[in-house]
Write an enzyme that holds these catalytic residues in place. Sequence first.
Site, PDB file in Angstrom:
ATOM      1  N   SER A 306      -7.114 -41.698 -18.238  1.00  0.00           N
ATOM      2  CA  SER A 306      -8.339 -41.151 -17.679  1.00  0.00           C
ATOM      3  C   SER A 306      -8.722 -41.848 -16.369  1.00  0.00           C
ATOM      4  O   SER A 306      -8.025 -41.725 -15.372  1.00  0.00           O
ATOM      5  CB  SER A 306      -9.457 -41.265 -18.736  1.00  0.00           C
ATOM      6  OG  SER A 306     -10.640 -40.665 -18.317  1.00  0.00           O
ATOM      7  N   ASP A 317      -1.371 -43.030  -3.842  1.00  0.00           N
ATOM      8  CA  ASP A 317      -1.241 -41.955  -2.855  1.00  0.00           C
ATOM      9  C   ASP A 317      -1.749 -42.364  -1.481  1.00  0.00           C
ATOM     10  O   ASP A 317      -1.249 -41.875  -0.459  1.00  0.00           O
ATOM     11  CB  ASP A 317      -2.000 -40.709  -3.334  1.00  0.00           C
ATOM     12  CG  ASP A 317      -1.231 -39.943  -4.403  1.00  0.00           C
ATOM     13  OD1 ASP A 317      -0.121 -40.388  -4.760  1.00  0.00           O
ATOM     14  OD2 ASP A 317      -1.739 -38.906  -4.866  1.00  0.00           O
ATOM     15  N   LYS A 331      -4.129 -38.296 -19.292  1.00  0.00           N
ATOM     16  CA  LYS A 331      -5.372 -37.634 -19.717  1.00  0.00           C
ATOM     17  C   LYS A 331      -6.231 -37.419 -18.476  1.00  0.00           C
ATOM     18  O   LYS A 331      -6.831 -38.356 -17.967  1.00  0.00           O
ATOM     19  CB  LYS A 331      -6.137 -38.468 -20.742  1.00  0.00           C
ATOM     20  CG  LYS A 331      -7.394 -37.776 -21.254  1.00  0.00           C
ATOM     21  CD  LYS A 331      -8.151 -38.660 -22.231  1.00  0.00           C
ATOM     22  CE  LYS A 331      -9.365 -37.917 -22.795  1.00  0.00           C
ATOM     23  NZ  LYS A 331     -10.343 -37.577 -21.724  1.00  0.00           N
TER      24      LYS A 331
END
Length: 452
Positions: A306, A317, A331
């Site tokens: 999560s 990224d 998740k």
Amino acid sequence: MKKIAQSFKWLLVAAVLAVNLAVGARLHTQEAAAAEAQADQDSPYPMYELFSKVVEQVRTHYVEADQSTYEELVEGALKGMLQSLDPHSQFMDKEAFKAMREETAGQFGGLGITIGIKDTMLTVIAPMEGTPAFRAGLLSGDKIMEIDGDPTEGISLEDAVKKLRGEPGTKVVIKVFRPKIQLLKEFELERAVINVPSIKDARMLDGGIGYVRMLQFGESTADDLQAALDTLEEQGARALVLDLRSNPGGLLTAAVEVAQKFLRRGDLVVFTRGRDNRMERSYRARARDTFPRVPMAVLINGFSASASEIVAGALQDNQRAILVGEKSFGKGSVQSVLPQDGGTAIRLTTAKYYTPSERVIHDNGIEPDIVVPMSAENWRNILLARNKAEEKNGDGEEEAALSDEGWVDEEGAEIPALPALPAEEVDLDNVTDPQLERAADMLRGILVYQKR
């Protein structure tokens, strides 16, 4: 003759127009019929008729008359419908909706485990240190097969949480399947008030490397992290390891606040996307209280979930940190609570989280840049070793009871205690952490290279 020719010409034109009209009418009729057939296939009315027919048959013929009221039947059907979508969608009756709204107020008794649905099974994502579950020896990846004798097959997450929670001091029995050894065991656990800090074990490693372990993402996480980072900066940290292993996540707002401490203003942290354009929303760094742009590594494992995955994906990224460890849990979906009539509500998955490079987190997880495998037992021993070290300073938790007796196979035959798992047989003074060591070695190499 000329008049005859003109008359023939007009008759021919009229005939052509008549044919065109006939063909056009026929095509229109066919298209309308096809559209109507398609609409019939997508029409809810035949299904409503089927549903009402089944409800009446159950009401008339089911053997237990007191279990076949309209309210019970319809609410049962709605629960099944929502649960069939995914493990996180749910129909909440009045009692469940009220409990959800009151959940954030006051304390509750629990076991200290975060659970999720993995491969259709109720799975322990992470036992929290210093809690009944951790002291009993539960591990990340354990499958909960029964709660107080009731099978968990097909159970929703919300129903499982409801069964596991209760008044502090009360007990619950869970049957656990451990995939690695393919054995079952029952644990009787006493519920307790669960208070878990956001930040634990912030310290300096050799070579000027700061280290912070984050246990969860709550309302105070960003402030607690900032305090730890300020201390490390004062101690001269020239690189940083952020440990998100077995962190089950928490608040989205906390994830954004944590990530932006390491990103530039305007950098994308995460965005959501759903069927409805209104569910598309981007979250960007606001560049407040940013930590110096020193070399950074983030540790993740198969039970980082999560909010942990949001932070890890954002830093990866944006090329701000190197991820070390194992693929995360996966998740990353958004649930919206939609109130209904009569004090009920539905919790519905309406969007998914995407990393800045448009990777879907849900069911895919985050892949580390450097893969370093490690077993759940090894990770547990690392935590026990750290707690033992803290005990010497008077800060440790109560020692976990690692008794490994009582395991049975699927036939119920008892298995002798497995070797080398009880705490007295584990040399906690010599436990190594290969994932942390790999990350620290990499950062030291970067620091050496930067000096050239």
